[in-house]
Design a protein around this motif. Structure first.
Motif, PDB file in Angstrom:
ATOM      1  N   SER A 106     -33.140  53.184  -3.606  1.00 36.39           N
ATOM      2  CA  SER A 106     -32.228  51.899  -3.753  1.00 36.39           C
ATOM      3  C   SER A 106     -31.191  52.103  -4.699  1.00 36.39           C
ATOM      4  N   ALA A 107     -31.566  52.903  -5.832  1.00 39.47           N
ATOM      5  CA  ALA A 107     -30.457  53.400  -6.564  1.00 39.47           C
ATOM      6  C   ALA A 107     -29.462  54.403  -5.947  1.00 39.47           C
ATOM      7  N   LEU A 108     -29.893  55.180  -5.014  1.00 45.68           N
ATOM      8  CA  LEU A 108     -29.054  55.973  -4.224  1.00 45.68           C
ATOM      9  C   LEU A 108     -27.888  55.374  -3.343  1.00 45.68           C
ATOM     10  N   PHE A 109     -28.651  54.237  -2.529  1.00 46.24           N
ATOM     11  CA  PHE A 109     -27.894  53.364  -1.861  1.00 46.24           C
ATOM     12  C   PHE A 109     -26.894  52.538  -2.775  1.00 46.24           C
ATOM     13  N   PHE A 110     -27.005  52.080  -4.143  1.00 46.57           N
ATOM     14  CA  PHE A 110     -26.173  51.588  -5.088  1.00 46.57           C
ATOM     15  C   PHE A 110     -25.214  52.563  -5.518  1.00 46.57           C
ATOM     16  N   ALA A 111     -25.612  53.453  -5.600  1.00 42.45           N
ATOM     17  CA  ALA A 111     -24.338  54.547  -6.167  1.00 42.45           C
ATOM     18  C   ALA A 111     -23.666  54.906  -4.895  1.00 42.45           C
ATOM     19  N   GLY A 236     -35.468  43.457   4.088  1.00 43.51           N
ATOM     20  CA  GLY A 236     -36.677  42.224   4.468  1.00 43.51           C
ATOM     21  C   GLY A 236     -38.244  42.560   4.238  1.00 43.51           C
ATOM     22  N   TYR A 237     -39.054  41.679   4.581  1.00 38.86           N
ATOM     23  CA  TYR A 237     -40.197  41.627   4.055  1.00 38.86           C
ATOM     24  C   TYR A 237     -41.246  42.558   4.902  1.00 38.86           C
ATOM     25  N   ASN A 238     -41.827  43.504   4.173  1.00 41.01           N
ATOM     26  CA  ASN A 238     -42.661  44.563   4.724  1.00 41.01           C
ATOM     27  C   ASN A 238     -41.787  45.553   5.814  1.00 41.01           C
ATOM     28  N   GLN A 239     -40.777  45.794   5.422  1.00 37.06           N
ATOM     29  CA  GLN A 239     -39.733  46.908   5.844  1.00 37.06           C
ATOM     30  C   GLN A 239     -40.575  48.151   6.135  1.00 37.06           C
ATOM     31  N   LYS A 240     -40.586  48.799   7.414  1.00 38.65           N
ATOM     32  CA  LYS A 240     -41.226  49.878   7.400  1.00 38.65           C
ATOM     33  C   LYS A 240     -40.357  51.036   7.303  1.00 38.65           C
ATOM     34  N   PHE A 241     -41.061  51.907   6.605  1.00 42.96           N
ATOM     35  CA  PHE A 241     -40.182  53.307   6.250  1.00 42.96           C
ATOM     36  C   PHE A 241     -39.086  52.923   5.498  1.00 42.96           C
ATOM     37  N   ARG A 242     -39.219  51.924   4.400  1.00 42.07           N
ATOM     38  CA  ARG A 242     -37.934  51.428   3.487  1.00 42.07           C
ATOM     39  C   ARG A 242     -37.034  52.742   2.869  1.00 42.07           C
ATOM     40  N   GLU A 243     -37.717  53.614   2.335  1.00 45.60           N
ATOM     41  CA  GLU A 243     -37.271  54.670   1.654  1.00 45.60           C
ATOM     42  C   GLU A 243     -36.400  55.566   2.764  1.00 45.60           C
ATOM     43  N   LEU A 244     -36.917  55.806   3.779  1.00 50.59           N
ATOM     44  CA  LEU A 244     -36.214  56.651   4.705  1.00 50.59           C
ATOM     45  C   LEU A 244     -34.808  55.787   5.442  1.00 50.59           C
ATOM     46  N   TYR A 245     -35.382  54.506   5.565  1.00 51.08           N
ATOM     47  CA  TYR A 245     -34.215  53.707   6.214  1.00 51.08           C
ATOM     48  C   TYR A 245     -33.042  53.471   5.270  1.00 51.08           C
ATOM     49  N   LYS A 246     -33.388  53.470   3.818  1.00 53.36           N
ATOM     50  CA  LYS A 246     -32.338  53.372   2.842  1.00 53.36           C
ATOM     51  C   LYS A 246     -31.469  54.919   2.970  1.00 53.36           C
ATOM     52  N   ILE A 247     -32.227  55.852   2.930  1.00 58.33           N
ATOM     53  CA  ILE A 247     -31.222  57.031   3.007  1.00 58.33           C
ATOM     54  C   ILE A 247     -30.521  57.224   4.308  1.00 58.33           C
ATOM     55  N   GLY A 248     -31.024  56.830   5.262  1.00 55.17           N
ATOM     56  CA  GLY A 248     -30.290  56.792   6.448  1.00 55.17           C
ATOM     57  C   GLY A 248     -29.066  55.800   6.701  1.00 55.17           C
ATOM     58  N   ILE A 249     -29.296  54.857   6.030  1.00 49.71           N
ATOM     59  CA  ILE A 249     -27.984  53.802   5.789  1.00 49.71           C
ATOM     60  C   ILE A 249     -26.998  54.372   4.938  1.00 49.71           C
ATOM     61  N   THR A 250     -27.313  55.079   4.047  1.00 53.85           N
ATOM     62  CA  THR A 250     -26.427  55.856   2.970  1.00 53.85           C
ATOM     63  C   THR A 250     -25.491  56.849   3.764  1.00 53.85           C
ATOM     64  N   CYS A 251     -26.451  57.551   4.434  1.00 55.40           N
ATOM     65  CA  CYS A 251     -25.577  58.671   5.349  1.00 55.40           C
ATOM     66  C   CYS A 251     -24.818  57.958   6.336  1.00 55.40           C
ATOM     67  N   TYR A 252     -25.047  56.892   7.011  1.00 47.05           N
ATOM     68  CA  TYR A 252     -24.231  56.179   7.971  1.00 47.05           C
ATOM     69  C   TYR A 252     -22.931  55.787   7.147  1.00 47.05           C
ATOM     70  N   LEU A 253     -23.131  55.132   6.128  1.00 46.58           N
ATOM     71  CA  LEU A 253     -21.961  54.403   5.496  1.00 46.58           C
ATOM     72  C   LEU A 253     -20.995  55.647   5.194  1.00 46.58           C
ATOM     73  N   LEU A 254     -21.445  56.785   4.612  1.00 42.55           N
ATOM     74  CA  LEU A 254     -20.548  57.944   4.306  1.00 42.55           C
ATOM     75  C   LEU A 254     -20.024  58.635   5.588  1.00 42.55           C
ATOM     76  N   LEU A 255     -20.555  58.754   6.552  1.00 43.51           N
ATOM     77  CA  LEU A 255     -20.117  59.391   7.827  1.00 43.51           C
ATOM     78  C   LEU A 255     -19.094  58.359   8.546  1.00 43.51           C
ATOM     79  N   GLY A 256     -19.678  56.998   8.570  1.00 45.16           N
ATOM     80  CA  GLY A 256     -18.840  55.942   8.871  1.00 45.16           C
ATOM     81  C   GLY A 256     -17.306  56.094   8.189  1.00 45.16           C
ATOM     82  N   LEU A 257     -17.339  56.082   7.009  1.00 45.44           N
ATOM     83  CA  LEU A 257     -16.156  55.976   6.211  1.00 45.44           C
ATOM     84  C   LEU A 257     -15.344  57.185   6.416  1.00 45.44           C
ATOM     85  N   ILE A 258     -15.835  58.288   6.714  1.00 45.41           N
ATOM     86  CA  ILE A 258     -14.835  59.425   6.999  1.00 45.41           C
ATOM     87  C   ILE A 258     -14.355  59.212   8.521  1.00 45.41           C
TER      88      ILE A 258
END
Length: 336
Positions: A106-111, A236-258
């Motif tokens: 979550s801190a990585l996503f915030f950064a 969301g409540y009981n999000q499966k693989f939440r840590e991996l999901y957050k890292i994937g969203i972070t990569c998606y945001l950086l690649l999408g911005l590029i």
């Protein structure tokens, strides 16, 4: 006769200050666009806000009637504290108490949202130390991110935009402007498909409360760095693989911005858009350009003469015997 002279003088005045007139029209158009957006948003959203306010009043009145032991000031104090905690990303609901806002993912996503200036606002620093570090981190990190994105976009643009356009122009003989327009449209379509439609379909499946429109809305708000924060994935409540999901969203945001920056750079390099942008720029005076050219030529000439003089001195120092023999030969021939 006087009318023709007045008309010609007005035409010359408009042509002389054409960029100023265009800039004034640009400012006026932008202000009208702001007013247009305010009118539309107000007319669309105000009725929904009114309905929500009425619903909350009814719920509050019903709750106080069912719990007579609780006074209205006590309820408002409790609700105020709950809303204050919610603004900091902390919820009192039982289905949201298991998600921590400041674990590593979550801190990585915030950064990433801070450095990309997206800033959803769902998670904010709680302590004074965290707020101070966020300021220092942003002051250093945002220019660093701009430098990083500029370098990456420049390298990608060479391989994705300039070389393909030049290849079709040289190999097949097509017009460079036409090839550039077609290439920009195709690149924009591919980018929208890969970073908007496909991720929106994925988010609509992974997020229980999101439909396709809401998912597409999140993708656009995120990649355009607006970041309203009303939709944040992985909360969301009981999000499966939440840590991996957050890292994937972070990569998606950086690649999408590029990808968005590459598309914008591709469209900005179109000849038609360059001509359109120059209409609103301040034109340089020819006298200033000539002065800059003369100064540059003088500096270049002085540097060349200095280099030539330095080269002659070095040659004299490196060949003392040859110089001595030549001078002796000249003296002897003069005496003879």
């Amino acid at each position: 006769m006087l009318q023709s002279l007045a008309g010609s003088s007005c035409v010359r005045l408009v042509e002389r200050h054409r960029s100023a007139w265009c800039f004034g029209l640009l400012v006026l158009g932008y202000l009208l666009y702001l007013v247009f957006g305010a009118v539309v948003f107000s007319s669309v959203e105000l009725p929904y806000e009114d309905l929500l306010r009425q619903e909350l009043r009814k719920l509050k009145r019903r709750f106080l009637e069912e719990h007579e032991c609780l006074s209205e000031p006590q309820l408002e104090q409790f609700l105020g504290r709950v809303l204050e905690a919610s603004n900091y990303g902390v919820s009192v609901l039982s289905n949201a108490s298991g998600n921590w806002n400041w674990d590593f993912t979550s801190a990585l996503f915030f950064a990433s949202t801070v450095l990309s200036t997206t800033g959803y606002g769902h998670t904010v620093p709680l302590s004074d130390g965290g707020k101070a570090f966020c300021i220092i981190y942003s002051v250093i990190g945002i220019p660093f991110t701009l430098l990083f994105l500029t370098a990456v976009v420049q390298r990608i643009t060479v391989h994705v935009t300039r070389r393909p356009v030049l290849y079709f122009h040289i190999r097949w003989g097509f017009s460079k402007q036409v090839v550039a327009i077609v290439h920009a449209v195709v690149l924009g379509f591919v980018t929208v498909s890969c970073f908007f439609f496909i991720p929106a379909a994925v988010f609509s499946v992974l997020e229980d409360d999101w439909n396709f429109l809401e998912s597409f809305y999140f993708c656009f708000i995120s990649l355009s760095t607006i970041g309203l924060g009303d939709y944040v994935p992985g909360e969301g409540y009981n999000q499966k693989f939440r840590e991996l999901y957050k890292i994937g969203i972070t990569c998606y945001l950086l690649l999408g911005l590029i990808a968005m920056l590459v598309v914008l750079e591709t469209f900005c390099e179109l000849h038609e858009l360059k001509k359109f942008r120059k209409m609103f720029y301040v034109k340089k005076d020819k006298d200033e350009d000539q002065v800059h050219i003369v100064e540059h030529d003088q500096l270049s000439f002085s540097s060349i003469t200095d280099q030539a003089a330095g080269g002659k001195e070095e040659q004299k120092q490196s060949e003392p015997f040859v110089a001595a023999q030549v001078s002796a030969y000249v003296d002897g021939s003069a005496s003879h």
